[in-house]
Design a protein around this motif. Structure first.
Motif, mmCIF file in Angstrom:
data_model
loop_
_atom_site.group_PDB
_atom_site.id
_atom_site.type_symbol
_atom_site.label_atom_id
_atom_site.label_comp_id
_atom_site.label_asym_id
_atom_site.label_seq_id
_atom_site.Cartn_x
_atom_site.Cartn_y
_atom_site.Cartn_z
ATOM 1 N N GLN A 182 1.249 -26.485 36.971
ATOM 2 C CA GLN A 182 1.588 -27.850 36.555
ATOM 3 C C GLN A 182 2.865 -28.362 37.198
ATOM 4 O O GLN A 182 3.319 -29.454 36.880
ATOM 5 C CB GLN A 182 1.759 -27.890 35.030
ATOM 6 N N PRO A 231 4.389 -31.266 42.921
ATOM 7 C CA PRO A 231 4.235 -30.786 44.290
ATOM 8 C C PRO A 231 5.451 -31.095 45.177
ATOM 9 O O PRO A 231 5.650 -30.438 46.185
ATOM 10 C CB PRO A 231 3.002 -31.526 44.794
ATOM 11 N N ILE A 277 2.530 -25.712 46.716
ATOM 12 C CA ILE A 277 1.193 -25.727 46.139
ATOM 13 C C ILE A 277 0.956 -24.359 45.527
ATOM 14 O O ILE A 277 1.540 -23.364 45.946
ATOM 15 C CB ILE A 277 0.091 -26.053 47.153
ATOM 16 N N LEU A 300 2.966 -35.998 51.831
ATOM 17 C CA LEU A 300 1.584 -35.527 51.860
ATOM 18 C C LEU A 300 1.346 -34.633 53.055
ATOM 19 O O LEU A 300 0.538 -33.722 53.011
ATOM 20 C CB LEU A 300 0.620 -36.709 51.912
ATOM 21 N N THR A 309 2.424 -31.187 51.860
ATOM 22 C CA THR A 309 1.528 -30.513 50.928
ATOM 23 C C THR A 309 0.162 -30.274 51.568
ATOM 24 O O THR A 309 -0.436 -29.216 51.394
ATOM 25 C CB THR A 309 1.359 -31.341 49.655
ATOM 26 N N SER A 361 -6.808 -32.401 46.598
ATOM 27 C CA SER A 361 -5.977 -31.354 45.999
ATOM 28 C C SER A 361 -4.999 -31.918 44.967
ATOM 29 O O SER A 361 -4.611 -33.077 45.018
ATOM 30 C CB SER A 361 -5.192 -30.632 47.086
ATOM 31 N N TYR A 362 -4.598 -31.029 44.086
ATOM 32 C CA TYR A 362 -3.696 -31.413 43.002
ATOM 33 C C TYR A 362 -2.406 -32.002 43.557
ATOM 34 O O TYR A 362 -1.896 -33.005 43.049
ATOM 35 C CB TYR A 362 -3.401 -30.167 42.161
ATOM 36 N N ALA A 363 -1.892 -31.372 44.622
ATOM 37 C CA ALA A 363 -0.611 -31.804 45.166
ATOM 38 C C ALA A 363 -0.687 -33.234 45.680
ATOM 39 O O ALA A 363 0.200 -34.050 45.422
ATOM 40 C CB ALA A 363 -0.178 -30.855 46.285
ATOM 41 N N SER A 364 -1.766 -33.552 46.407
ATOM 42 C CA SER A 364 -1.819 -34.896 46.970
ATOM 43 C C SER A 364 -2.079 -35.923 45.877
ATOM 44 O O SER A 364 -1.664 -37.068 45.984
ATOM 45 C CB SER A 364 -2.874 -34.985 48.073
ATOM 46 N N ARG A 365 -2.750 -35.497 44.830
ATOM 47 C CA ARG A 365 -3.022 -36.409 43.720
ATOM 48 C C ARG A 365 -1.745 -37.048 43.200
ATOM 49 O O ARG A 365 -1.648 -38.252 43.025
ATOM 50 C CB ARG A 365 -3.644 -35.598 42.586
ATOM 51 N N TYR A 366 -0.763 -36.202 42.968
ATOM 52 C CA TYR A 366 0.487 -36.696 42.392
ATOM 53 C C TYR A 366 1.167 -37.690 43.327
ATOM 54 O O TYR A 366 1.569 -38.782 42.911
ATOM 55 C CB TYR A 366 1.420 -35.516 42.111
ATOM 56 N N VAL A 367 1.251 -37.322 44.593
ATOM 57 C CA VAL A 367 1.935 -38.194 45.554
ATOM 58 C C VAL A 367 1.199 -39.528 45.670
ATOM 59 O O VAL A 367 1.821 -40.591 45.701
ATOM 60 C CB VAL A 367 2.034 -37.501 46.925
ATOM 61 N N VAL A 368 -0.121 -39.459 45.724
ATOM 62 C CA VAL A 368 -0.887 -40.696 45.870
ATOM 63 C C VAL A 368 -0.707 -41.576 44.630
ATOM 64 O O VAL A 368 -0.527 -42.791 44.729
ATOM 65 C CB VAL A 368 -2.375 -40.386 46.120
ATOM 66 N N SER A 419 -1.546 -32.657 34.787
ATOM 67 C CA SER A 419 -0.261 -32.240 34.241
ATOM 68 C C SER A 419 0.369 -33.433 33.524
ATOM 69 O O SER A 419 -0.055 -34.582 33.689
ATOM 70 C CB SER A 419 0.654 -31.763 35.356
ATOM 71 N N GLN A 445 3.110 -35.032 33.956
ATOM 72 C CA GLN A 445 3.622 -36.101 34.825
ATOM 73 C C GLN A 445 2.499 -37.005 35.319
ATOM 74 O O GLN A 445 2.667 -38.212 35.432
ATOM 75 C CB GLN A 445 4.348 -35.510 36.033
ATOM 76 N N ILE A 504 9.068 -40.731 46.731
ATOM 77 C CA ILE A 504 8.749 -39.743 45.705
ATOM 78 C C ILE A 504 10.018 -39.263 45.007
ATOM 79 O O ILE A 504 10.052 -39.104 43.797
ATOM 80 C CB ILE A 504 7.992 -38.541 46.317
#
Lengths: 416, 1101
Positions: free
Chosen positions: A46, A49, A61, A79, A82, B384-391, B420, B422, B692
């Motif tokens: 959680q 990133p 990640i 991006l 990541t 992916s989870y990581a890009s989700r947040y940034v987007v 999550s 956030q 970000i």
């Protein structure tokens, strides 16, 4: 650009570090990161990133118990950081046949060599798996045996793959395959949100077309759909030419060798779901009775396999016991319950009943667990997407063409 | 459950993993140093070397410092085995910065590899070489780079492009122009992969040199789809910046829509928020989109101070007048092309590419076409989870500026249980922003489910979001209030215990949300207030109670029902005062005071009674704060004029009116909300890291000023690009050079404060060749200078008795070529014809330039005196040194060894204040760039000093005539030829002086020749071959002035030819181009740099 990549185990141990630029990033940043992660509750999956530490910007990640951490000190598209880490994780996992601490440690030289080819001066260099495979051969049982018997054998190629030069870097020109076949797989994931009253909030399908191509030479493929209009969103592998898609909704491409993801798509606003899950919670003076019923709603025509229902018990539940008339129920330490049903039997509807004991002072349950369903249906693409035909050009003999489909549950949630 | 089974399973899995580990490098990682690594490294078997290197790598991976193996590892770089080579490169790059000197040892090997037939080997060598962060490597790496930039293999060229930014990191200004040139070459490459990497290099090296892009904009746009994904990101960023700088903003775009014209009025209100006469409601109703757009314009574009610091009025005028010049239309070809070529990228597999392309469209595309980017970026949410947040973070901004864009896609922001915290909050924020009439029912239904979320923090946010939705869509207020009241009712029934802390938050937030909603139209929501009041009994949470009590006080005079129940409420409050918590007590005091002040009629007396009852209680409260407040309120209330009137005192003091006013303002004033917060919002370009982390990360650059790149400039740049770049970099180069070659800069600081010029010159003359001198600044100290080595200069003064044979011959040859001034005159009549570099042997051939020789050049040749020890550091002792071109007699005995060697020299016995002593020290430098550490002992003290080698004296002058020179030059063309440009300004003073003296005999051009020649000869051990002078009618202009020098490298006797050509006006700085032809690449380049450095540095005289 990226300054350094660390691979960290889920216990906080730095498995390896790779400095990418002249100015090194000190390993102490990992300690900072770990403390930060613990302060955030220790739930590694959680974590944000993108994290701004006092000295560096961190991208991280979390994949299968391994953290890939990269740091930079300057502006760069987050991006890119990541996404690149995802690519690294994909490729390492592909090479090693999985990801875990031991695998990475055992093959650290390969990981180093891979990283070195993938990134130059903090900037991605080669991320195309096919080229990497030619440059650094993946470990396999033969090479392992060879190295045991003969001492050492090198896995670093001495020649530059031709594909780096071509404008289709995903394919080398002189592939010779003994098999002459191409398989197209539709793999779909169904995302759904169902409210407690059984109403469908949203239902959509995320699908991927995975192609396994074993063709020699330089084949040119064209894939057409019977109903391309149902596709809501698309994303393409770089090998797909844009024009034919824009004009005729045709996928025209020169495939890489081996397995790859040709495209991903989304079909939205579906109206039917294959199974129903009906949770019911009745609270009465400090305890709560929970029943869950599962059954087939719209028969997809093929058997629904490996059905599992999972949910988190709210923190105000002190104890619970469940019984089911079919399948097994497990309650894990973190109050996660998992009910594995398998196939739905013909004669009865699987049901789960249980009694939840609430914290003293609570007369009824005011928070509701969300149930996640997992299942798999072979041979069906629930979105209804149909492949019309696959044409292969540039080939002396027509190859064998195979098509398959699979649907599984993605984020399939039922609120109670 | 079954511990024994668990144990078995564990051991089983261990066993199976053991099987899998056979044949891997596992044992190396586990015990990297269980065998001694050093002997393995020296082994003659590749496999053993590889094992040793793998062990080292394992140690590196585990964070150990194994840099002490560096010398041994470097040795192995010459291996033919690709695996060992790769491992060595991995090791070297990891430690190159730590062990720079040893890393230098590997350079030769890299150079050899650079000409390998295998492109992979070339690329590795280039990457390794450029990865060594060492200033000395800079020039060599640059040569290698320029070579690789033309490599037939696109992979090597791509690596070259990546290496560019590594070199740029060294901050060597002298290379800047060449780097930019290389960027330009690589951007022009026909292979898309190279273009992508070059674009990244462009961003790090010369992000503002957008004119470079202008020429090839169209071609770059067309390449975009073929470039590799990572390159696409960098490339479209450049293209976007170019379009903005060249054409300005697009009129139809969202950026331009915030511009004044039609909505200036609304903005004025928004920006003058603290204005006293403005009600809060007015501000809140304003659509926040405009603020966002305004902010975007202000933050996206460079020079925000221009937009933000000015007054609004001034700004409006300003923009109004400039409106046309800042904007372009969507019909612009470049804009169209860029939008067209980035559209397919929205389908990319790489989320970073999708977002970057969406960013371009966001800035450039017209608002109608903006729809195109919505689906692709929403689809990225499924990756992916990581890009989700940034987007999501980016969508949040997009949605705030243009909610309508996303309102149809609210389903995509529905929270899933795997998100999550956030992300849930982000989705919630987006949902409440984009909520529209059509979607709000669905959204509210979702919210109802979210409130039951087990994460209570999130539930609190949901409740707050409901109020936000109502703010945007007042029509749903009623439904929302009902829902909120239901929450209040439900939550108030829960008793709060330890683990349920979050619950209190939900309750408080629910009341706060209600408060925010009813504030907009209190009269309408009277029933809600009554409802709340009635729930007071059930609510135990002190903060929640305090809130409700506050609401009672605030709206006590609203509507009819409230008026009726107020007496009951007040009595109730009075009853429960003593049992309340601190917070609620405060509010009760305030509320009752307010009611008393505003109440009329028969209830007034009751209220007063209650108030005084409460005040009495307050006076004896345990809490001093309550006691104080009680006293204060009592004082205020009792001094109220109305009250005093009742008590029969008729005179109204003038103060009491004021007091009345004060009371009214204190207790009855309606709250004004402050929504200025949005102005402190920071916005950065979509898809940037800064967006970000919400601060400008180092290296963040906003979009350039619109239209800051005019067309004219562009065209000029096209032709003059190279020259300008060279010039600008040279000027900066001079600045840095003085600090880099410290020794030169510090010459004009003599001990005794004499005039610097005359001082050093006379010193030199006095001392003949004794370049090493010790002088004592403090009169009573005796100094003993010792152990300074020299490889000295002797190309100076005519009095040189000890000059070497070479030097003699060189001056002799000078003399043979010597021609008088009259000889020059005779050439002037010759008709002009071409080439200046002529293979013809005959010096008397017809040509436009005259070959002259400069007599008495020796007089102006001064030795270059470097400072070894400053008097300030050396306790008054000053030690200087210079190099002679004399060849050491013992030199042949010393064959190259790894360590610089010094021939011992005798001590200087004593030195009196003001005295000077000279001696010769012979040193064998190991490398022409590395300084030698020495120590000077005097007065029993040790002074460590560094002796900087001067590459100019690593050559020996060889005499040759022009014929031989040109012949040799023709042999050393192509890759052995290096040239650079610089400016020369030394002559300006002299020319001016001459003017003053009106000396007719001396020609200005001749003077310049002399000056250049003198400077060259005094800085390097070289021989002047010839001087070609242009014959021109204009006497104050120089062109094709050409001086040739020859020398050979001391160590290997390879010839080294130098040609200096000058152009420009006599009275201004001359453009000089220096060309070195030398077989030894590294040496030649360093020599070239040295020559350029001293030519462009201002001379002492």
């Amino acid at each position: 650009m990226l300054q350094c990549i660390f691979i960290i185990s889920n216990s906080g141990e730095v498995i390896l570090e790779k400095q990418l630029q002249g100015h090194r990033a000190d390993r102490s940043i990992c300690n900072w990161f770990w403390e930060y992660a613990m302060a955030q509750g220790g739930e590694l999956s959680q974590l944000l990133p993108v994290i701004a530490s006092p000295t560096h910007y961190l991208f991280q990640i979390f994949r299968e118990g391994i953290i890939f951490l990269a740091c930079t000190q300057v502006e760069m598209p987050p991006l890119m950081g990541t996404e690149f880490l995802c690519r690294v994780a994909d490729i390492i996992s592909d090479y090693l046949g999985g990801l875990n601490e031991d695998l990475i440690k055992d093959n650290f030289v390969i990981v180093y060599e891979l990283l070195d080819e993938m990134v130059d001066n903090g900037y991605p260099l080669i991320t195309e798996p096919n080229i990497l495979r030619e440059m650094i051969s993946p470990p396999n049982i033969v090479s392992k045996m060879l190295s045991v018997v003969t001492g050492r054998s090198s896995n670093v190629s001495t020649t530059l793959p031709v594909a780096t030069q071509s404008c289709a870097p995903w394919r080398k020109t002189d592939i010779k395959n003994s098999g002459n076949e191409v398989y197209v797989n539709l793999v779909e994931e169904i995302d759904a949100i169902v409210r407690s009253d059984g109403n469908l909030v949203k239902c959509e399908i995320y699908g991927e077309i995975q192609v396994d191509s074993n063709l020699s030479g330089y084949p040119d493929l064209t894939l057409s759909f019977a109903n391309p209009t149902i596709l809501n969103d698309v994303r393409f592998h770089p090998c797909i030419r844009f024009r034919p898609w824009e004009l005729y909704q045709l996928l025209s491409f020169v495939p890489p060798n081996g397995q790859f993801k040709l495209m991903s798509y989304r079909v939205k606003k579906l109206k039917s779901i294959p199974i129903y899950v009906k949770p019911q919670l009745i609270s009465s003076s400090g305890s709560c009775r929970m029943t869950v019923l599962v059954g087939t709603r719209n028969d997809p025509g093929k058997p629904i396999d490996s059905i599992t229902i999972e949910f988190h018990l709210p923190s105000c539940v002190t104890s619970a016991d469940f019984t089911s008339n079919h399948g097994t129920v497990n309650i894990l330490a973190d109050k996660r319950c998992s009910w594995s049903i398998g196939r739905i039997p013909k004669d009865k509807a699987p049901s789960l009943t249980g009694n939840l004991v609430l914290e003293s002072g609570l007369s009824s349950l005011h928070v509701c667990p969300v149930l996640q369903a997992k299942f798999k249906i072979m041979g069906v693409a629930l979105s209804g997407l149909q492949i019309d035909r696959l044409d292969v050009k540039n080939m002396p003999t027509q190859p064998y063409k195979g098509f398959r489909a699979l649907t599984r549950a993605g984020e399939y949630e039922v609120r109670s | 459950m079954f511990p024994q089974f668990g144990a078995t399973a564990e051991s089983l899995s261990k066993a199976s993993s053991l099987v899998f580990r056979i044949g891997t490098d596992a044992h190396l990682y586990d015990d990297p140093d269980d065998v001694s690594i050093a002997p393995l490294l020296d082994s003659s078997f590749d496999s053993e070397k590889a094992e040793a290197l793998k062990r080292l790598l394992a140690l590196i991976a585990q964070g150990e410092d194994v840099s002490n193996f560096f010398p041994q590892v470097v040795k192995n770089v010459a291996t033919p085995s690709s695996e060992v080579k790769k491992l060595v490169y991995l090791y070297i790059l990891h430690y190159a910065e730590k062990r720079p000197n040893e890393a230098l040892l590997s350079i030769n090997c890299f150079q050899k590899d650079l000409s390998d037939a295998n492109p992979l080997v070339r690329a590795w060598a280039l990457r390794a070489m450029s990865g060594i962060r060492l200033h000395a490597i800079g020039p060599i790496a640059l040569v290698a780079l320029s070579k690789c930039a033309k490599d037939p293999s696109s992979y090597v060229r791509k690596c070259a492009a990546n290496a560019l930014s590594k070199l740029n990191d060294l901050h060597q200004e002298e290379n800047a122009s060449s780097l930019e040139e290389l960027v330009s070459i690589l951007l022009n490459d026909h292979s898309p992969g190279v273009v992508g990497a070059a674009a990244a290099a462009f961003n790090s090296i010369c992000p503002n040199n957008l004119s470079l892009v202008g020429r090839i904009f169209r071609r770059l746009c067309e390449t975009v789809p073929d470039v590799d994904e990572w390159g696409q990101i960098a490339l479209i960023n450049i293209l976007l910046r170019y379009v903005i700088a060249r054409h300005g903003l697009v009129e139809e775009s969202i950026m331009a829509s915030s511009h004044p014209s039609e909505n200036s009025d609304s903005r004025r209100e928004l920006f003058s928020i603290p204005a006293p006469d403005r009600g809060s409601i007015l501000v809140e109703v304003e659509p926040s989109e405009h603020i966002m757009r305004e902010l975007m314009l202000r933050h996206y574009i460079e020079g925000p101070e221009q937009y933000s610091s000015r007054q609004i009025d001034a700004k409006e005028d300003d923009n109004g007048s400039n409106n046309n010049s800042y904007f372009t239309s969507i019909e612009n070809n470049d804009v169209k092309l860029l939008l067209q070529c980035t559209s397919p990228l929205l389908w990319s597999q790489n989320s970073a590419v999708v977002l970057a392309a969406a960013g371009v469209h966001w800035v450039l595309a017209s608002q109608m076409d903006m729809e195109n980017i919505v689906k692709p970026i929403l689809f990225v949410l499924r990756s992916s989870y990581a890009s989700r947040y940034v987007v999501l973070r980016n969508i949040q901004i997009f949605a705030k500026a243009m909610p309508s864009l996303f309102s149809a896609y609210h389903e995509d922001f529905f929270v899933s249980s795997s998100d999550s915290y956030q992300m849930k909050v982000l989705k919630l924020d987006i949902l409440s922003t984009i909520a529209a009439e059509s979607s709000i029912p669905f959204i509210l239904q979702e919210f109802q489910d979210y409130i039951k979320d087990p994460d209570r923090r999130f539930a609190v946010d949901v409740v707050a979001a409901i109020a936000l939705c109502v703010k945007n869509l007042p029509s749903v207020a009623k439904t929302c209030l009902e829902g909120l009241l239901a929450i209040v009712k439900q939550e108030s029934s829960i008793k709060h215990y330890g683990s349920l802390e979050g619950e209190a938050g939900v309750l408080i937030q629910a009341i706060m949300s209600i408060k925010t909603i009813i504030k907009q139209d209190p009269a309408n929501y009277e029933k809600v207030i009554v409802h709340l009041i009635r729930s007071l009994d059930n609510i135990k949470e002190p903060s929640a109670r305090a809130l409700i009590i506050w609401i009672v006080g605030e709206y006590s005079d609203v509507g009819h029902i409230i008026l009726k129940i107020i007496p009951v409420v007040v009595s109730y409050l009075g009853q429960c005062f003593s049992s309340e918590e601190l917070e609620a007590k405060h509010q009760i005091l305030n509320t009752v005071a307010k009611i008393v002040l505003s109440a009329q009629g028969e209830e007034h007396e009751l209220f007063r009674k209650v108030l005084f009852y409460i005040l009495d209680l307050a006076k004896v409260d345990l809490n001093y704060d309550i006691r104080d407040r009680g006293r204060m309120i009592e004082k205020l209330v009792t001094s109220q004029p109305k009250i005093s009137h009742q008590e029969g005192i008729l005179h109204v003091e003038p103060d009491s009116i004021l007091l009345d006013e004060l009371l009214k303002n204190m207790f009855c004033g309606k709250i004004q909300s402050v929504t200025g917060a949005i102005n402190h919002f920071r916005l950065y370009l979509p898809g940037s890291l800064s967006q970000i982390v919400l601060h400008a990360a180092p290296g963040y650059t906003p979009l350039p000023q619109p239209c800051s790149l005019p067309e004219m400039a562009l065209e000029n740049r096209m032709s003059q690009d190279g020259i300008e770049a060279a010039n600008s970099s040279d000027s900066s180069y001079e600045g840095s050079q003085s600090s880099y070659y410290d020794s030169e800069g510090s010459i004009p600081s003599p001990v005794d404060g004499e005039n610097p010029d005359s001082g050093s010159e006379s010193d030199v003359a006095d001392n003949d060749h004794y370049m090493l001198r010790g002088a004592n600044g403090s009169p009573d100290a005796t100094a003993i200078g010792q152990l300074i080595h020299l490889t000295d200069t002797s190309i100076h003064d005519g009095t040189a008795k000890q000059s070497t044979a070479e030097n003699n011959t060189s001056s002799a040859t000078d003399l043979t070529n010597l021609m008088s001034k009259s000889a020059l005159e005779s050439w002037l009549n010759e008709q002009p014809c071409l080439p200046s570099v002529n293979s013809s042997a005959d010096p008397s051939r017809e040509r436009s330039s005259a070959r002259i020789s400069i007599n008495e050049i020796e007089v102006s040749v001064k030795p270059k005196l470097n400072v070894l020890l400053e008097p300030a550091n050396g306790n008054g002792l000053r030690v200087g040194y210079s190099f002679t071109s004399e060849i050491s007699k013992i030199s042949p005995c010393y064959y190259p060894s790894k360590v610089p060697t010094i021939v011992p020299m005798e001590e200087i016995d004593s030195l009196h204040p003001g005295d000077m002593a000279r001696s010769i020290l012979q040193v064998h430098f190991h490398h022409h760039l590395l300084p030698l550490k020495l120590a000077i002992y005097y007065n029993e003290k040790r002074h460590p000093v560094k002796l900087q080698p001067d590459i100019g004296y690593f050559t020996r002058p060889i005499a040759m005539d022009l014929n031989a020179f040109t012949k040799l030059e023709n042999h050393l063309r192509g890759m052995f030829e290096y040239s650079r440009r610089c400016t020369f300004a030394d002559h300006i003073n002299i020319v001016d002086q001459e003017k003053g003296q009106s000396s007719l005999n001396d020609d200005k051009i001749l003077l310049i020749c002399r000056k250049i020649a003198a400077k060259m000869l005094s800085s390097a051990s070289i021989h002047l071959v010839s001087v070609d002078m242009p014959i021109l009618l204009k006497f104050d202009e120089v062109s094709d002035l050409c001086l040739r020098f020859s020398s050979e490298i001391l160590s290997n006797s390879k010839p080294c030819l130098i040609t200096v050509t000058a152009e420009g006006k006599c009275s201004e700085a001359l453009d000089i181009s220096v060309k070195v032809n030398c077989e030894e690449t590294v040496f030649g380049l360093n020599l070239l740099n040295r020559i350029v450095a001293f030519l462009s540095s201002n001379s002492v005289s």
